[in-house]
Design a protein around this motif. Structure first.
Motif, short mmCIF file in Angstrom:
data_model
loop_
_atom_site.label_atom_id
_atom_site.label_comp_id
_atom_site.label_asym_id
_atom_site.label_seq_id
_atom_site.Cartn_x
_atom_site.Cartn_y
_atom_site.Cartn_z
N GLU A 1 0.83 -1.20 0.00
CA GLU A 1 0.00 0.00 0.00
C GLU A 1 0.88 1.26 0.00
N PRO A 2 0.33 2.39 -0.51
CA PRO A 2 1.10 3.63 -0.53
C PRO A 2 1.24 4.24 0.87
N LEU A 3 2.36 4.95 1.07
CA LEU A 3 2.64 5.61 2.34
C LEU A 3 3.36 6.91 2.06
N THR A 4 2.98 7.97 2.75
CA THR A 4 3.66 9.26 2.66
C THR A 4 4.36 9.52 3.98
N LEU A 5 5.66 9.78 3.90
CA LEU A 5 6.45 10.10 5.08
C LEU A 5 6.68 11.61 5.11
N GLN A 6 6.20 12.24 6.16
CA GLN A 6 6.35 13.68 6.32
C GLN A 6 7.76 13.99 6.84
N ALA A 7 8.11 15.26 6.91
CA ALA A 7 9.45 15.68 7.33
C ALA A 7 9.81 15.20 8.72
N ASP A 8 8.83 15.00 9.58
CA ASP A 8 9.12 14.59 10.96
C ASP A 8 9.11 13.08 11.16
N TYR A 9 9.18 12.28 10.07
CA TYR A 9 9.15 10.83 10.24
C TYR A 9 10.40 10.37 10.99
N LYS A 10 10.27 9.27 11.73
CA LYS A 10 11.39 8.74 12.51
C LYS A 10 12.28 7.90 11.60
N ARG A 11 13.47 8.40 11.36
CA ARG A 11 14.39 7.72 10.44
C ARG A 11 14.81 6.33 10.93
N SER A 12 14.75 6.09 12.22
CA SER A 12 15.09 4.76 12.72
C SER A 12 13.97 3.76 12.43
#
Length: 170
Positions: free
Chosen positions: A110-121
Motif C-alpha cells: 500500500e502507498p505511504l507518505t512520510l512527512q518531514a518529521d518521520y522517525k528515520r530509525s
C-alpha cells in the motif's frame, strides 16, 4: 498491478540489502539531502541480553547448530524439514519472551507518505531517494519493533558467553 511480497521474497530482499553493502553504507553515509540529525546519546552496549536470547534460540530451535551446518550436501527437502523444526523452536522462544508490533500500520503493497518529521530509525528508504520529505512510496515490509521483552533471571556466576553447553552422554 498489485505486488504481493511474501515472506521469502522479503527475506531475499533483506539479505540482498544487507549483504550488498548498500544498507550498511546507507547507515554510515546517509543521503546528503537529509536534514542534520539531532545529537544522539550513545549508550554503552550490554550484550548480556543478546547472549541470553541466543541461548534461548539455540535451546528451543537449535538455531546456532542449523546456521553453522553446511547444508550444501543435503537435498532441498532435507533442508526444508530441518528449517521447519528450527522455525517452530525459534518461534516458540520468541513468542515466550518477546512481543513484536509492526512499525508501519499501513499494509505491505500500500502507498505511504512520510512527512518531514518521520522517525528515520523506523523507516528505511530504498530505491530512488532524492530531495526532501514528504516522501511518497510503497510499503515493502511493515517492519517490526519490540514492544516488550521478558528474559529469565540469570543465576549469579553464569557465563552468558556459553550459549549452548557441550552435551556429554554418560
Amino acid at each position: 498491478m498489485e505486488q504481493n511480497y511474501g515472506f521469502f521474497t522479503r527475506l531475499s530482499m533483506a539479505f540482498k540489502m544487507i549483504f550488498s553493502g548498500a544498507y550498511t553504507q546507507s547507515l554510515l553515509n546517509p543521503v546528503a539531502a537529509e536534514p542534520e540529525a539531532p545529537t544522539v546519546e550513545i549508550k554503552e552496549s550490554n550484550q548480556d541480553s543478546a547472549l541470553q536470547m541466543l541461548a534461548l534460540l539455540q535451546k528451543e530451535g537449535r538455531l546456532i547448530d542449523f546456521i553453522n551446518e553446511d547444508v550444501t550436501p543435503f537435498s532441498d527437502e532435507q533442508v526444508a524439514a530441518a528449517a521447519r523444526v528450527v522455525h517452530q523452536g525459534v518461534k516458540k522462544a520468541l513468542s515466550e519472551h518477546v512481543t513484536f508490533t509492526p512499525v508501519s500500520h499501513v499494509a505491505e503493497g500500500e502507498p505511504l507518505t512520510l512527512q518531514a518529521d518521520y522517525k528515520r530509525s523506523e523507516f528505511q528508504l530504498i530505491g530512488n531517494v532524492a530531495g526532501q520529505p514528504p516522501f511518497n512510496g510503497t510499503v515493502i515490509h511493515k517492519g517490526w519493533k519490540v514492544s516488550e521483552m521478558t528474559l529469565p533471571a540469570v543465576v549469579e556466576g553464569t557465563d552468558l558467553n556459553i550459549v549452548a553447553a557441550a552435551e556429554v552422554e554418560l
